[in-house]
Enzyme design. Structure first.
Site, PDB file in Angstrom:
ATOM      1  NE  ARG A  41      -4.064  -3.966  11.412  1.00  0.00           N
ATOM      2  CZ  ARG A  41      -5.015  -3.928  10.268  1.00  0.00           C
ATOM      3  NH1 ARG A  41      -5.216  -2.708   9.813  1.00  0.00           N
ATOM      4  NH2 ARG A  41      -5.373  -5.111   9.398  1.00  0.00           N
ATOM      5  CD  GLU A 100      -9.771  -0.173  14.907  1.00  0.00           C
ATOM      6  OE1 GLU A 100      -9.256   0.673  14.355  1.00  0.00           O
ATOM      7  OE2 GLU A 100     -10.176  -1.288  14.556  1.00  0.00           O
ATOM      8  CG  HIS A 133     -10.383  -0.612  10.620  1.00  0.00           C
ATOM      9  ND1 HIS A 133      -9.899  -1.255  11.715  1.00  0.00           N
ATOM     10  CD2 HIS A 133     -10.274  -1.053   9.646  1.00  0.00           C
ATOM     11  CE1 HIS A 133      -8.803  -2.025  11.236  1.00  0.00           C
ATOM     12  NE2 HIS A 133      -9.047  -1.746   9.994  1.00  0.00           N
ATOM     13  CB  ILE A 148      -1.061   0.018   1.331  1.00  0.00           C
ATOM     14  CG1 ILE A 148      -2.047  -1.389   1.194  1.00  0.00           C
ATOM     15  CG2 ILE A 148      -1.839   1.315   1.455  1.00  0.00           C
ATOM     16  CD1 ILE A 148      -2.821  -1.429   2.319  1.00  0.00           C
TER      17      ILE A 148
END
Length: 311
Positions: free
Chosen positions: A233, A261, A283, A156
């Site tokens: 993260r 989360e 997220h 990414i």
């Protein structure tokens, strides 16, 4: 063959009925820790996202032969113990790269183009009262010429780097493992990258090298008006320290991940003096319709391959 999906709610509105072509399908929207064993007791295949499959679950579910992880990370599964018990674990990867890349730039451009401010400004009727067709109360900036620092130059991170470069940004990166070398971009140590860059985006996993990578000490090094994005993260940025520094300096931050989360109640980031400097999304960077479809295609093919080839 019995296939049991324990947390289908994490897959949005994806239609799991396609899996009925491969076996008997049982679907649960969510499953509590106490319900896992009962629901998997007679299952041959478990399909999970965040549900914990530990030694106790594995020992109690004697029919279990395959665990399909509907994500890349398998930290919720005791993979080594599953292997000892001849249970195959198959994950999915590469399905959300462009979805996360797009979300990264959504954060960056929202800040560069003052989207939050001008949306509210226009809806408050201020454009109606403007003497001219445009407004100069805030400065907009292009990505061209900016120094873009990337923490975590994996799949990414590389895509973000390539696209940012197309917009004319200068690309720098910090290798969280210390091993990553890429001749296309300039490598910097963390302190130098934080001091140098106008935009910093995080695309790293959470591990012993990245936990609390950015605490108050590191965040204090950031330039005024910097844009800091975390789509890696939660836990990489110390959120208590981030809230503190954002009340002291003009730092603009986009977060798609948090250490806990769902977001905990009374989180310090909810009480910032300048809320306009913060965008939080729950997220969702990975969860485009296209990425979800690609993910479940991989999961389906993982199951099909196991049925056909036993691996």
């Amino acid at each position: 063959m019995k296939i049991v999906c324990l947390d289908a709610a994490t897959l949005g509105d994806y239609d799991l009925s396609v899996f009925q072509t491969l076996g008997s399908l049982e679907v649960y929207a969510m499953t509590t820790k106490e319900e896992v064993i009962q629901r998997l007791k007679n299952a041959d295949v478990a399909m999970v996202n965040k549900i914990v499959i530990d030694k106790n679950v594995i020992d109690a579910c004697e029919n279990l032969k395959l665990i399909l992880e509907t994500a890349t990370g398998v930290n919720n599964i005791d993979v080594e113990y599953a292997k000892e018990k001849n249970i195959i674990v198959k994950n999915a990867s590469g399905y959300s790269t462009m979805s996360v890349v797009q979300h990264t730039f959504a954060f960056i451009f929202a800040f560069l183009n003052q989207m939050i401010y001008y949306d509210q400004w226009s809806k408050e009727g201020k454009w109606c009262n403007s003497p001219i067709f445009t407004d100069y109360s805030r400065s907009l900036h292009t990505l061209g010429g900016k120094k873009h620092g990337i923490i975590g130059l994996g799949t990414i991170g590389k895509e973000v780097a390539k696209i940012s470069k197309l917009f004319g940004a200068e690309i720098y990166y910090y290798s969280t493992s210390g091993k990553n070398e890429n001749a296309d971009f300039k490598r910097l140590e963390l302190e130098q990258l934080l001091k140098t860059c106008d935009i910093i985006s995080i695309h790293a996993p959470l591990n012993e090298n990245t936990k609390d990578l950015l605490t108050f000490k590191e965040l204090k090094l950031l330039k005024d008006n910097v844009i800091l994005v975390n789509v890696g993260r939660g836990g990489i940025i110390n959120e208590q320290d981030l809230a503190k520094i954002m009340d002291e300096k003009n730092i603009r931050v986009g977060l798609d991940v948090l250490e806990q989360e769902p977001m905990m109640k009374n989180h310090p980031l909810l009480y910032l003096k300048n809320k306009e400097n913060l965008i939080i999304t729950p997220h969702v960077a990975w969860a485009s319709k296209e990425a979800l479809s690609a993910l479940m295609d991989i999961v389906y093919n993982n199951l099909k391959e196991w049925i056909e080839n036993g691996k």
